[in-house]
Design a protein around this motif. Sequence first.
Motif: not given
Length: 336
Positions: A206-209, A214-217, A235-247, A249-255
């Motif tokens: 998912s992606a949300s502003t 912008r938050q990318l899950v 990393a403990g084998g948890g996959g990228a979701v181990a940190h729950s989200a990537l961000w 920066h200023e993704g709400g005002s750029c493409t």
Amino acid sequence: MSALLLSCFALLGLSRAQIGLPPPPSLGFSSSVRSACKPIPSTMSLCHGIGYAHMRVPNLLGHDSLREAQQQSAAWLPLVSKLCHRDTKKFLCSLFAPVCLPELSGPLSPCGGLCEAVRDGCVPVMSAFGFPWPEMFNCSRFPRGTELCIPATGEQEQRTAEEARREEALKGSVICEACSLAAEGETDVREHFCRSPYAFKMRLGSASTVGTDRQLVPTARSRILRWAGGDADRAGGGGAVAHSALWLHEGGSCTCPGLDSAQAAEEAQVKKRQAKEEGKEGSAVRGAWFLALAQAQEGRLVLTRLMRWTRGDKELKKFIRALLKQSCPELQTGRY
């Protein structure tokens, strides 16, 4: 009014309509120590990178010394790390390390709206661990209306129609820095891989502003290629979701062309899935793969590079193997 003061007001999100008003009334804490401006201690981790370097002592919680303020503020670091609200750090530091502006005789208080926004976002998290919202953070104590105070992010004076039009025009023309890879995408990711503490192969869940970002899950199929300089095992084998989200920066005002097109494809996938469930013809669109590089900033993983993979799975596996075989002095090679 000095340019320094104006820039400080802009940094704190204060509107021009508020500038020149008297400082807010006392919050009820008294001290015999004379108010003074002092550098924020390097040991006050809570307020690292807050955007200003000097604080008022005593602070708004009645702490008379830098040492006392630092010791008491440390207890709130876990709450900031929970990311329950984007303004948590801003609110806490406005109390523990209130900004010191030479033109004002006292510290600036947080606005009641800022307090309420952080409270509403963080109370559920605190309650889960058995902690109530403390009385010293009672939002009714903070200024409202036209009083000079530090507002929540986004609570600024109403923009004119011309400013709104100008911002909307810029929004569609500015490409986010992490997404501006163009035709050199693979080369760029390869060159920056060794310098990036975190790297992922991910599919977007998912992606949300959120505010200006912008938050990318990632989905559960995503995986870690590098975690703080080590491989996936560290990393403990948890996959990228181990940190729950990537961000982003200023993704709400750029493409972000690759991300935006992937989201459009996802919307098409949902429509086709719905059509199939209704007995109509249609095939699902597979989710796009991304290669993402990131660094840690204030408790978040902030994207430095985001590239959508447009070639086949075999080429993706080959590219990742090549990445992991690179000779990085601080990197323990991961496995695919």
